[in-house]
Write an enzyme that holds these catalytic residues in place. Structure first.
Site, PDB file in Angstrom:
ATOM      1  N   CYS A  51       0.862  -1.181   0.000  1.00 37.71           N
ATOM      2  CA  CYS A  51       0.000   0.000   0.000  1.00 37.71           C
ATOM      3  C   CYS A  51       0.898   1.230   0.000  1.00 37.71           C
ATOM      4  CB  CYS A  51      -0.880  -0.044   1.248  1.00 37.71           C
ATOM      5  SG  CYS A  51      -1.841   1.431   1.566  1.00 37.71           S
ATOM      6  N   SER A  53       0.747   3.571   1.888  1.00 37.89           N
ATOM      7  CA  SER A  53       1.077   3.938   3.268  1.00 37.89           C
ATOM      8  C   SER A  53       2.379   3.272   3.732  1.00 37.89           C
ATOM      9  CB  SER A  53      -0.074   3.579   4.215  1.00 37.89           C
ATOM     10  OG  SER A  53      -1.286   4.139   3.750  1.00 37.89           O
ATOM     11  N   HIS A  56       4.950   5.505   2.399  1.00 39.05           N
ATOM     12  CA  HIS A  56       5.015   6.756   3.165  1.00 39.05           C
ATOM     13  C   HIS A  56       6.022   6.645   4.314  1.00 39.05           C
ATOM     14  CE1 HIS A  56       1.917   8.706   0.978  1.00 39.05           C
ATOM     15  NE2 HIS A  56       0.870   8.247   1.609  1.00 39.05           N
ATOM     16  N   HIS A  72       0.896  -4.173   5.897  1.00 34.05           N
ATOM     17  CA  HIS A  72      -0.304  -4.143   6.741  1.00 34.05           C
ATOM     18  C   HIS A  72      -1.544  -4.614   5.978  1.00 34.05           C
ATOM     19  CE1 HIS A  72      -0.244  -0.357   4.549  1.00 34.05           C
ATOM     20  NE2 HIS A  72      -1.572  -0.346   4.673  1.00 34.05           N
ATOM     21  N   CYS A 179      -6.635  -3.760   3.607  1.00 33.94           N
ATOM     22  CA  CYS A 179      -6.491  -2.291   3.582  1.00 33.94           C
ATOM     23  C   CYS A 179      -7.149  -1.666   2.350  1.00 33.94           C
ATOM     24  CB  CYS A 179      -5.038  -1.823   3.682  1.00 33.94           C
ATOM     25  SG  CYS A 179      -4.954  -0.012   3.695  1.00 33.94           S
TER      26      CYS A 179
HETATM   27  P1  PAD Z   1      -1.124   4.862  -5.390  1.00 30.56           P
HETATM   28  O1  PAD Z   1       0.194   5.517  -5.320  1.00 30.56           O
HETATM   29  O2  PAD Z   1      -1.264   3.498  -5.937  1.00 30.56           O
HETATM   30  O3  PAD Z   1      -2.134   5.820  -6.220  1.00 30.56           O
HETATM   31  C1  PAD Z   1      -2.065   7.230  -6.212  1.00 30.56           C
HETATM   32  C2  PAD Z   1      -2.512   7.756  -7.583  1.00 30.56           C
HETATM   33  O4  PAD Z   1      -2.516   9.196  -7.530  1.00 30.56           O
HETATM   34  C3  PAD Z   1      -1.575   7.355  -8.724  1.00 30.56           C
HETATM   35  O5  PAD Z   1      -2.338   6.743  -9.756  1.00 30.56           O
HETATM   36  C4  PAD Z   1      -0.960   8.686  -9.170  1.00 30.56           C
HETATM   37  O6  PAD Z   1      -0.708   8.742 -10.579  1.00 30.56           O
HETATM   38  C5  PAD Z   1      -2.029   9.686  -8.771  1.00 30.56           C
HETATM   39  N1  PAD Z   1      -1.519  11.051  -8.578  1.00 30.56           N
HETATM   40  C6  PAD Z   1      -0.358  11.438  -7.986  1.00 30.56           C
HETATM   41  N2  PAD Z   1      -0.247  12.781  -7.983  1.00 30.56           N
HETATM   42  C7  PAD Z   1      -1.380  13.267  -8.576  1.00 30.56           C
HETATM   43  C8  PAD Z   1      -1.866  14.575  -8.849  1.00 30.56           C
HETATM   44  N3  PAD Z   1      -1.162  15.675  -8.523  1.00 30.56           N
HETATM   45  N4  PAD Z   1      -3.074  14.688  -9.463  1.00 30.56           N
HETATM   46  C9  PAD Z   1      -3.797  13.604  -9.821  1.00 30.56           C
HETATM   47  N5  PAD Z   1      -3.383  12.330  -9.572  1.00 30.56           N
HETATM   48  C10 PAD Z   1      -2.192  12.159  -8.963  1.00 30.56           C
HETATM   49  O7  PAD Z   1      -1.685   4.948  -3.886  1.00 30.56           O
HETATM   50  P2  PAD Z   1      -2.781   4.029  -3.126  1.00 30.56           P
HETATM   51  O8  PAD Z   1      -3.992   3.898  -3.991  1.00 30.56           O
HETATM   52  O9  PAD Z   1      -2.130   2.827  -2.532  1.00 30.56           O
HETATM   53  O10 PAD Z   1      -3.101   5.005  -1.889  1.00 30.56           O
HETATM   54  C11 PAD Z   1      -3.671   6.293  -2.125  1.00 30.56           C
HETATM   55  C12 PAD Z   1      -3.614   7.123  -0.852  1.00 30.56           C
HETATM   56  O11 PAD Z   1      -4.495   6.562   0.132  1.00 30.56           O
HETATM   57  C13 PAD Z   1      -2.228   7.179  -0.194  1.00 30.56           C
HETATM   58  O12 PAD Z   1      -1.994   8.482   0.320  1.00 30.56           O
HETATM   59  C14 PAD Z   1      -2.361   6.175   0.930  1.00 30.56           C
HETATM   60  O13 PAD Z   1      -1.432   6.414   1.979  1.00 30.56           O
HETATM   61  C15 PAD Z   1      -3.791   6.439   1.357  1.00 30.56           C
HETATM   62  C16 PAD Z   1      -4.420   5.350   2.170  1.00 30.56           C
HETATM   63  N6  PAD Z   1      -5.276   5.695   3.156  1.00 30.56           N
HETATM   64  C17 PAD Z   1      -5.888   4.769   3.933  1.00 30.56           C
HETATM   65  C18 PAD Z   1      -6.867   5.188   4.972  1.00 30.56           C
HETATM   66  O14 PAD Z   1      -7.232   4.362   5.840  1.00 30.56           O
HETATM   67  N7  PAD Z   1      -7.343   6.427   4.920  1.00 30.56           N
HETATM   68  C19 PAD Z   1      -5.640   3.420   3.728  1.00 30.56           C
HETATM   69  C20 PAD Z   1      -4.803   3.064   2.680  1.00 30.56           C
HETATM   70  C21 PAD Z   1      -4.172   4.017   1.903  1.00 30.56           C
HETATM   71 ZN    ZN Z   2      -2.851   0.627   3.495  1.00 28.41          ZN
END
Ligand code: PAD
Ligand code: ZN
Ligand code: ZN
Length: 372
Positions: A51, A53, A56, A72, A179
């Site tokens: 993920c 995260s 990060h 995770h 997740c």
């Molecule tokens: P990912 O990196 O697979 O997807 C992110 C997408 O955003 C990619 O397709 C990028 O091309 C796109 N992107 C980047 N910059 C820009 C921009 N400026 N404008 C438009 N698009 C853009 O990430 P993911 O899907 O694994 O996770 C996404 C987020 O969600 C990330 O910050 C992660 O930490 C968070 C998350 N939150 C929780 C929660 O419980 N809230 C759980 C899991 C992940």
């Molecule tokens: Zn996650």
């Protein structure tokens, strides 16, 4: 991820991906995994996703104590249990929960609360609930990551942080329920409460954003606009329910103005699923004043504040956010697995790569399945 366990009461030596330093590749090491103490569960991991995260932590956006074992979003089989454990037994298929559900705190007792006060996400202490660790490598204690640490062939979790799932479930798929899938899907159905016939905008089409799209579609949204700078993501987004996809780089005007125009005044629901401050404000701005709802799903960079015009809220928009899509974890994960088994949603489209655990040395943009 297989290995040769000895017995439930002894230390297990196995392989794990250890992060010793920020910005460095994982080091595949032999680690010792101590037996579970009272109210703890030792799990043989079978499959783990990656993920954003996790990344990060590697790049310092989130700060956790090092060295540590990340991961995770996973599924495995209970190897042994500590004293007093009643909800799982050896041989059960399980999903570790990066947000526990203790059932006793104010949040767990609240009908809508899901971010249990026993979570280690707010503090990132990097330990079990009792403050100690179960991993050792080269004689040094290795920290846990949000109570899960699934980039290891064996891990130990607290009983409040593990859910028993259908014994017939394919672990290499349902690991994503740990997740990304649940976070995205729940953000649409529980947090935003997307309504039939509505228009939604989803910023970020990674594994989590695609899962938001699935949730919007399941809730009956009529129009789902995907927003991403990477056009390679559009085909999958459309396959899962996006009705159109746009790139902010194709427009001179700010993307919120483009979306407001496209939707005839503002979208009903918007989701920020990237983790950037500018797109969080853009997502809020593009939702309809008076009743639009915007949900923050992306994890923002540590210690950064954003500035926004409070008029956006005064004029009636709602700004929300949630961990794990608002689902109460221990209660909901088995139900989500049952829904997957009943074919209520697919997980295959979220699996882009299958990596061998021992070759997992870096991370990219995509959600990946990791198994031996
Ligand atoms: P990912 O990196 O697979 O997807 C992110 C997408 O955003 C990619 O397709 C990028 O091309 C796109 N992107 C980047 N910059 C820009 C921009 N400026 N404008 C438009 N698009 C853009 O990430 P993911 O899907 O694994 O996770 C996404 C987020 O969600 C990330 O910050 C992660 O930490 C968070 C998350 N939150 C929780 C929660 O419980 N809230 C759980 C899991 C992940
Ligand atoms: Zn996650
Ligand atoms: Zn709790």
């Amino acid at each position: 991820m297989g290995s040769s366990p000895t017995s439930g009461s002894s230390v297990i030596k196995c392989k794990a991906a250890v992060l010793w330093e920020l910005e460095k590749p994982f080091s595949i090491e032999e680690v010792e995994v101590a037996p579970p103490k009272a109210h703890e569960v030792r799990i043989k991991m079978v499959a783990s996703g990656i993920c954003r995260s996790d990344e990060h932590i590697v790049n310092g956006t989130l700060v956790a104590p090092l060295p540590l074992i990340l991961g995770h979003e996973a599924a495995g089989i209970v190897e042994s249990i500590g004293e007093g454990v009643t909800t799982v037994k050896p041989g059960d298929k399980v999903i570790p929960l990066f947000t526990p559900q203790c059932g006793k705190c104010n949040v767990c007792k609240h009908p809508q609360g899901n971010f249990c006060l026993k979570n280690d996400l707010s503090t990132l202490r990097g330990s079990m609930q009792d403050g100690t660790t179960r991993f050792t490598c080269r004689g040094k204690p290795i920290h846990h990551f949000i109570g899960t640490s699934t980039f290891s062939q064996y891990t130990v979790v607290d009983e409040i942080a593990v859910a028993k799932i259908d014994p017939a479930s394919p672990l290499e798929k349902v690991c994503l329920i740990g997740c990304g899938f649940s976070t995205g899907y729940g953000s649409a159905i529980n947090v935003a409460k997307v309504t039939p016939g509505s228009t939604c905008a989803v910023f970020g089409l990674g594994g989590v954003g695609l899962s938001v799209i699935m949730g919007c579609k399941a809730a009956g949204a009529a129009r789902i606009i995907g927003v991403d700078i990477n056009k390679d993501k559009y085909a999958k987004a459309k396959e899962l329910g996006a009705t159109e996809c746009i790139s902010p780089q194709d427009y001179k005007e700010p993307i919120q103005d483009v979306l407001t125009e496209m939707s005839g005044g503002g979208v009903d629901f918007s989701f920020e699923v990237i983790g950037r401050l500018d797109t969080m404000v853009a997502a809020l701005s593009c939702c309809q004043e008076s009743y639009g709802v915007s949900v923050i799903v992306g994890v923002p960079p540590k210690s950064q504040n954003l500035s926004m015009n409070p008029m956006l809220l005064l004029t009636g928009r709602t700004w929300k956010g949630a961990i794990f899509g608002g689902f109460k974890t221990k209660d909901s994960v088995p139900k989500l697995v049952a829904d997957f088994m009943a074919k209520k949603f697919p997980l295959d489209p979220l699996i882009t790569h299958i990596l061998n655990f021992f070759f997992m040395v870096g991370m990219g943009q995509e959600r990946r399945k990791v198994e031996e």
